[in-house]
Design a protein around this motif. Structure first.
Motif, PDB file in Angstrom:
ATOM      1  N   GLU A 410      52.157  69.203  42.964  1.00 52.26           N
ATOM      2  CA  GLU A 410      52.032  67.805  42.989  1.00 52.26           C
ATOM      3  C   GLU A 410      51.713  67.167  44.476  1.00 52.26           C
ATOM      4  OE1 GLU A 410      54.771  65.768  40.605  1.00 52.26           O
ATOM      5  OE2 GLU A 410      53.880  66.204  38.818  1.00 52.26           O
ATOM      6  N   ILE A 411      52.537  67.721  45.232  1.00 60.72           N
ATOM      7  CA  ILE A 411      52.473  67.016  46.742  1.00 60.72           C
ATOM      8  C   ILE A 411      50.869  67.217  47.374  1.00 60.72           C
ATOM      9  CG2 ILE A 411      52.960  69.043  47.963  1.00 60.72           C
ATOM     10  CD1 ILE A 411      54.490  65.658  48.283  1.00 60.72           C
ATOM     11  N   ASN A 412      50.142  68.127  46.690  1.00 59.15           N
ATOM     12  CA  ASN A 412      48.967  68.723  47.239  1.00 59.15           C
ATOM     13  C   ASN A 412      47.940  67.605  46.688  1.00 59.15           C
ATOM     14  OD1 ASN A 412      50.078  70.598  48.815  1.00 59.15           O
ATOM     15  ND2 ASN A 412      49.342  72.085  47.395  1.00 59.15           N
ATOM     16  N   GLN A 413      48.312  66.821  45.712  1.00 60.65           N
ATOM     17  CA  GLN A 413      47.296  66.022  44.901  1.00 60.65           C
ATOM     18  C   GLN A 413      46.322  64.995  45.656  1.00 60.65           C
ATOM     19  OE1 GLN A 413      49.146  64.569  41.325  1.00 60.65           O
ATOM     20  NE2 GLN A 413      49.228  66.822  40.436  1.00 60.65           N
ATOM     21  N   ARG A 414      47.006  64.474  46.990  1.00 60.56           N
ATOM     22  CA  ARG A 414      46.576  63.630  47.669  1.00 60.56           C
ATOM     23  C   ARG A 414      45.287  64.165  48.292  1.00 60.56           C
ATOM     24  NH1 ARG A 414      50.623  66.135  50.656  1.00 60.56           N
ATOM     25  NH2 ARG A 414      50.449  66.283  52.665  1.00 60.56           N
ATOM     26  N   TYR A 415      45.181  65.442  48.403  1.00 60.95           N
ATOM     27  CA  TYR A 415      44.007  66.127  49.234  1.00 60.95           C
ATOM     28  C   TYR A 415      42.848  65.729  48.609  1.00 60.95           C
ATOM     29  CZ  TYR A 415      47.259  68.678  51.743  1.00 60.95           C
ATOM     30  OH  TYR A 415      48.719  69.109  52.230  1.00 60.95           O
ATOM     31  N   VAL A 416      42.797  65.272  47.225  1.00 63.27           N
ATOM     32  CA  VAL A 416      41.492  64.925  46.600  1.00 63.27           C
ATOM     33  C   VAL A 416      40.853  63.688  47.160  1.00 63.27           C
ATOM     34  CG1 VAL A 416      42.371  63.356  44.910  1.00 63.27           C
ATOM     35  CG2 VAL A 416      40.602  65.024  44.094  1.00 63.27           C
ATOM     36  N   LEU A 417      41.468  62.842  47.986  1.00 67.23           N
ATOM     37  CA  LEU A 417      41.045  61.796  48.552  1.00 67.23           C
ATOM     38  C   LEU A 417      39.690  62.192  49.532  1.00 67.23           C
ATOM     39  CD1 LEU A 417      43.266  60.492  47.387  1.00 67.23           C
ATOM     40  CD2 LEU A 417      43.286  58.752  49.447  1.00 67.23           C
ATOM     41  N   VAL A 418      40.014  63.369  50.083  1.00 68.30           N
ATOM     42  CA  VAL A 418      38.749  64.038  50.892  1.00 68.30           C
ATOM     43  C   VAL A 418      37.366  63.920  50.009  1.00 68.30           C
ATOM     44  CG1 VAL A 418      37.884  66.024  52.241  1.00 68.30           C
ATOM     45  CG2 VAL A 418      40.271  65.092  52.337  1.00 68.30           C
TER      46      VAL A 418
END
Length: 842
Positions: A410-418
Motif C-alpha cells: 500500500e505504501i507504494n500506491q502514491r507512485y501512481v501520481l507520476v
C-alpha cells in the motif's frame, strides 16, 4: 541535421561540454575514490545552489513579467471556462479540506522532508537531522545523516518558515493551496498546447478527482509537488518555445532542474524536453542552447549528488531482486486499480476503476491516431506528442520495473501520481471524442462549455459520493507508523511545555521535523550517570521515553520491504533506566504506544546480586522458593515478596545472603483448581527500585478433579496458516498476550478448528484466549466452543492486546471443538488458547 551545426561555436561547444561533464564526473566520483566529496557536496552545496536557483529564477521572472502577462492573455480560453475551472478547483479544494484528515501518509519520508527543512533553516545544510536539540528557537543538530530522498520540497518549506514559523503543521494548508493551483495550471498548460478548453477541462477534472491524488495533497508527501511542477513546466515550456529567447530558456532550465528535485527518477524526464526543444534552441548560432544545457546541468547537481552517492543502495527488495519486475508490477497494479468496492461499500483502494479503464481506452485511440498519422506521413501533431510521452515516461519505467513499484504494498500506491497526468490526458480522449461525434455538426464554443459543465458535475458527483471512504482514510489506514504518529501528536497536544521537553524515540527526526528536541535511545545509553543526571536537570525532568512500532518485534510484514526493528535495544533501555509510565495508547488495535518519563539510571541489576531464584512444587513441602545471592546483596536492603494469583501474599522477607530456602505454601488451601500463578518480586526497601520480577505457573489438579487440556491428545485440527503448536505461539515463541507470558496452552492461526475426544465426563471447560503479541497487524477474531457439534459459547470480537476468559459447561460432551474465525484479513491472526482446563463431573 542543420540545427546541430548551430551548436558548433565556442560558447555552444564549451556550454555543452560542461553540461555533459558535470553529471559524468558526479557519476564517476564514487568509482574513483571520491565518495567523500559527494557526501560533502550533498551536505554543503545543495542549499546555496537552491538559493541561487530561487533568486535567479525570481529575478528572471520579474524581468519577464510583462511578457508573461501578455503571453498568458493570448492563451486564455473564454471567460466562461475560466469561471468554471476556478469554481471547480475551489470546490475540490474545499472537499479535500473538509473530508480528508490532514495527516502523514508516508511517515518516514515526510518526517525526513521536515527534518531537512529544519536543517536548511537553522544551519543551511541539507542532511536529515536525525537527532537534534532546540535551544532558544535554534536547532543544534547532534547527528546529520545523508538521505536518498530529494530535497526540493524541504527547500520550499524553508522558504515558508520565516513567514509561517518552524512548527511545520502549516504545511498541510500549504498543500491545499498547492492543490488549487495544480488544477488551474494543469488546465492552462493543456489548453496552451492543444487549443481546446473542453479537452483541457476534462483532463483537469479527471486528474483532480482521483482519490489517491486528493489523499496525497492532504499529506506532506512529495508527489503532489511533482504533479504541480510538471503542470508548471509544461506551461513555461510552451511559453519558452513561443518566445524563444535566452532569458526564457534559462528560466525554463531553472524550473526543470528544480522539478528534478521531487523524485530521483525525474532526471530521466529531461530527455523528452531537450529532444523536442532542439529545433527551437538551435534555430541559430547563439547562446540559447549552451545556456539551457549548462543551467539545467548545474542546478541538477543536488539530485545528481544524491543519486550518485546512493548508487547500489538496496532500500527495498527484501528477499526479492531490486529490479526486473515491470510486467509483474503492471499486472498487479492493474488489479489493484480496477478493484471493485468492498463489502462495506467503501473503496477497496484509493482508485476509481472508471479512470483506469478510460485511460486504457484512450491509449488505444491515441496509438491508432499515431499509427494513422505516421502511415500518412503527417508528422506535425500526434507524432511529437507520442515521442514526448515515450521519452518522458522512461521515468515511469524506472519506477515500475523496481520492486517498490508494486501497488499491493500500500505504501507504494502514491507512485501512481507520476502516471496520473498521462492517464488524465489519455482518459480525456474518449470523453472528448464522445462529445465530438455526438455533436460534431454543432461543435460550437457554447456547446463545448455546456459539455464541460456536465462533465464537471458528473465526475465530481461520482468522486464526492465516496465521502465516507475519504473520511475513514482508506488510503494507508492500516499503516502502523503513520497511525502511531497521529497518536503521538494527540498526546503532545495535551502536554504543556512540549517544546521545552526532550523525547527519546526510535526515529528522532519525526520530532525534530516539528521543532521538538529528540534523541535516539542509544544517545541516552551512551551517557554516563552524571551526564544523564545533568540532562534530566536541564529539562526539569521532562524527558520522555516512547516505545512504539520499532520496539515491539523484529519482523517485516511484507516480503518485498526492508524495515529495521530494534526490540532488543528498547528492552535493554527499559532495564537500565527507571521509568514512570504516563501514557498508553493502542495503535490500530495492533500494538501499544507506551510513553514514560525517565526518572534516573538504575543503579542495580539482577545479575549483580542474584545468582539464582527458583520456585518449585515439592509435594508435601508445598511450594518452595530457593535463592542464591551474591556478596553484594548484603550491602542493600533487598526485600523478597511472593504472591499467589496476583492477590494473596505468601512471603515478604529480607533477601537473605548466600543460599536460603523458603517454604512458601504447605497446603492446597489457597490454590485454585487448575492453573495458579506465583510472582516473585525483589525490590529495594529504601529506593523502591525493582530488581527482579518473574512469574511461575503451576497446575493444581485438585486431587485429580481438574485436568489440563494440554495433556489430552488432539483428535483433529485445521487452520488457515502454519501448524498447531503446544505451549508455544504459532510462530514458535512463548505464548504472550498483552505482555503477559503463559506457560501452557495452544498456539494456532485463525480461522482454525481444534478437536479433542473426551474419554471421561467433564462438567466445565475454562481458558483464556487472545492474540499473541507477535501478531501486531491482526484485525481480530471470534472464538467458539462446540460440544458434539452444538455451539456452547461464542466470544465477542477479540482484538489485539485483549484477553477473554471463559468458563463453559460441557456436561456429557464427547467431542470438544475449539474454533476461531478471523474478522477479515488473515494477516497476523495468531490465536493463543492459554491455561485450558477441564473439570471432572462429580
Amino acid at each position: 541535421m542543420a540545427f546541430i551545426r548551430n551548436l558548433l561555436h565556442p560558447a555552444g561547444i564549451i556550454g555543452t561540454v560542461l553540461a555533459i561533464l558535470i553529471p559524468f564526473f558526479i557519476y564517476l566520483a564514487p568509482h574513483i575514490g571520491l565518495k567523500d566529496f559527494l557526501a560533502f557536496g550533498d551536505m554543503r552545496f545543495t542549499f546555496p545552489l537552491f538559493f541561487i536557483q530561487f533568486i535567479g529564477g525570481l529575478l528572471l521572472f520579474i524581468s519577464l513579467f510583462k511578457d508573461a502577462a501578455s503571453w498568458i492573455k493570448t492563451q486564455l480560453p473564454a471567460k466562461t471556462f475560466l469561471i468554471l475551472i476556478g469554481i471547480f478547483a475551489l470546490a475540490v479544494t474545499i472537499f479535500a479540506a473538509t473530508n480528508i484528515e490532514a495527516r502523514h501518509r508516508v511517515q518516514s519520508d515526510e518526517s525526513i522532508f521536515l527534518s531537512v527543512a529544519q536543517n536548511f533553516y537553522n544551519s543551511h545544510t541539507s542532511g536529515t537531522c536525525n537527532q537534534g536539540i532546540f535551544e532558544d528557537g535554534s536547532l543544534n543538530c547532534l547527528q546529520d545523516t545523508h538521505t536518498f530522498k530529494t530535497k526540493g520540497l524541504s527547500f520550499l518549506y524553508f522558504l515558508g518558515m520565516p513567514l509561517f514559523g518552524s512548527d511545520l503543521h502549516w504545511i498541510f494548508n500549504f498543500h491545499l493551496v498547492l492543490l488549487f493551483f495544480t488544477i488551474l495550471i494543469f488546465f492552462f498548460a493543456l489548453n496552451a498546447w492543444l487549443k481546446s478548453p473542453l479537452f483541457a477541462a476534462i483532463a483537469a477534472f479527471l486528474l483532480a478527482l482521483q482519490p489517491t491524488l486528493l489523499f496525497q495533497f492532504r499529506a506532506m508527501s512529495v508527489e503532489p509537488l511533482y504533479v504541480f511542477l510538471l503542470a508548471l513546466a509544461l506551461l513555461v515550456w510552451k511559453w519558452a518555445l513561443d518566445r524563444n529567447t535566452l532569458k526564457h530558456w534559462i528560466l525554463f532550465a531553472l524550473l526543470l532542474a528544480f522539478f528534478a528535485q521531487t523524485r530521483q527518477e525525474t532526471v530521466f524526464c529531461f530527455l523528452a524536453f531537450i529532444v523536442l526543444s532542439l529545433p527551437k534552441i538551435l534555430d541559430k548560432k547563439d547562446a540559447k542552447a549552451p545556456a539551457f544545457f549548462f543551467t539545467l546541468s548545474l542546478f541538477s547537481v543536488p539530485i545528481l549528488f544524491t543519486i550518485s552517492y546512493f548508487q547500489g543502495y538496496g532500500f527495498q527488495g527484501g528477499e526479492y531482486k531490486a529490479h526486473g519486475h515491470f510486467i509483474e508490477n503492471i499486472s498487479r497494479n492493474w488489479e489493484v486499480m480496477t478493484r471493485p468496492l468492498g463489502a462495506d461499500g467503501l473503496l477497496a483502494n484509493p482508485f476509481l476503476s472508471y479512470f483506469t479503464y478510460l485511460a486504457a481506452i484512450g491509449l488505444c485511440i491515441f496509438l491508432f491516431i499515431v499509427i494513422r498519422d505516421f502511415s500518412q506521413k503527417k508528422y506535425g501533431k500526434s507524432i511529437p506528442v507520442f515521442l514526448f510521452l515515450v521519452l518522458y515516461h522512461i521515468q515511469a519505467y524506472a519506477i515500475f520495473e523496481n520492486v517498490s513499484g508494486d501497488f499491493t504494498i500500500e505504501i507504494n500506491q502514491r507512485y501512481v501520481l507520476v502516471l496520473f497526468p498521462l492517464m488524465a490526458f489519455l482518459a480525456a480522449i474518449p470523453l472528448y471524442y464522445l462529445v465530438y461525434f455526438l455533436f460534431h455538426k454543432r461543435f460550437s464554443a457554447q456547446l463545448q462549455f455546456i459539455a464541460a459543465v456536465v462533465f464537471a458535475v458528473l465526475l465530481s458527483a461520482n468522486t464526492f459520493r465516496y465521502h465516507e471512504s475519504f473520511k475513514k482514510n482508506i488510503m494507508y489506514n492500516r499503516n502502523h507508523l503513520t497511525s502511531e504518529q497521529v497518536e503521538i501528536h494527540k498526546w503532545l497536544s495535551t502536554l504543556p511545555g512540549a517544546k521545552n521537553a526532550l523525547f527519546v524515540y526510535a526515529r528522532p527526526y519525526h520530532f525534530v521535523g516539528y521543532g521538538y528536541s529528540s534523541v535516539h535511545y542509544d544517545h541516552i545509553r551512551s551517557m554516563t550517570d552524571s551526564e544523564l543526571e545533568k540532562l534530566l536537570e536541564k529539562y526539569n525532568g521532562e524527558v520522555y521515553y516512547l516505545r512504539g512500532l520499532d520496539c515491539w518485534d523484529s519482523k517485516t510484514y511484507h516480503a518485498k520491504a526492508v524495515e529495521h526493528r530494534i526490540p532488543t535495544t528498547c528492552d535493554i533501555f527499559e532495564k537500565e533506566n527507571k521509568l514512570t509510565p504516563i501514557y498508553q495508547s493502542s495503535v490500530l488495535n495492533s500494538y501499544r504506544l507506551n510513553v514514560s518519563k525517565i526518572e534516573k539510571r538504575k543503579r542495580f541489576h539482577p545479575e549483580d546480586f542474584i545468582a539464582s531464584l527458583t520456585l518449585n512444587n515439592e509435594g508435601e513441602n508445598g511450594m518452595v522458593v530457593r535463592t542464591e545471592t551474591k556478596e553484594a546483596a548484603a550491602q542493600e536492603p533487598w526485600m523478597l515478596r511472593v504472591t499467589l494469583n496476583e492477590s494473596k501474599e505468601l512471603l515478604n522477607v529480607p533477601l537473605g545472603a548466600s543460599k536460603i530456602q523458603y517454604d512458601t505454601l504447605r497446603s492446597a488451601d489457597s490454590l485454585i483448581p487448575g492453573y495458579n500463578r506465583f510472582r516473585a518480586v525483589v525490590s529495594n526497601a529504601v529506593s523502591g527500585d525493582t530488581l527482579y520480577n518473574e512469574t511461575f505457573d503451576q497446575f493444581f489438579d485438585n486431587g485429580g478433579k481438574t485436568v489440563s487440556l494440554v495433556s489430552i491428545p488432539v483428535f483433529g485440527t485445521r487452520q488457515d496458516w502454519g501448524q498447531l503448536q503446544k505451549n508455544l505461539s504459532v510462530e514458535g515463541n512463548p505464548l504472550t498476550i498483552d505482555g503477559n507470558v503463559y506457560s501452557e496452552g495452544f498456539g494456532t492461526h485463525a480461522s482454525s478448528i481444534i478437536q479433542f475426544k473426551l474419554e471421561k465426563g467433564y462438567s466445565h471447560f475454562a481458558a483464556a484466549v487472545g492474540l499473541d503479541d507477535e501478531a501486531i497487524c491482526s484485525d481480530g477474531f471470534k472464538f467458539r466452543v462446540l460440544g458434539d457439534g452444538v455451539l456452547l459459547y461464542e466470544s465477542p470480537l477479540v482484538a489485539p492486546l485483549q484477553v477473554f476468559s471463559l468458563m463453559v459447561p460441557i456436561q456429557q460432551v464427547k467431542i470438544l471443538s475449539l474454533e476461531s474465525d478471523r474478522a477479515g484479513s488473515m494477516d497476523c491472526d495468531h490465536v493463543n488458547i492459554v491455561f485450558p482446563t477441564l473439570t471432572l463431573a462429580l
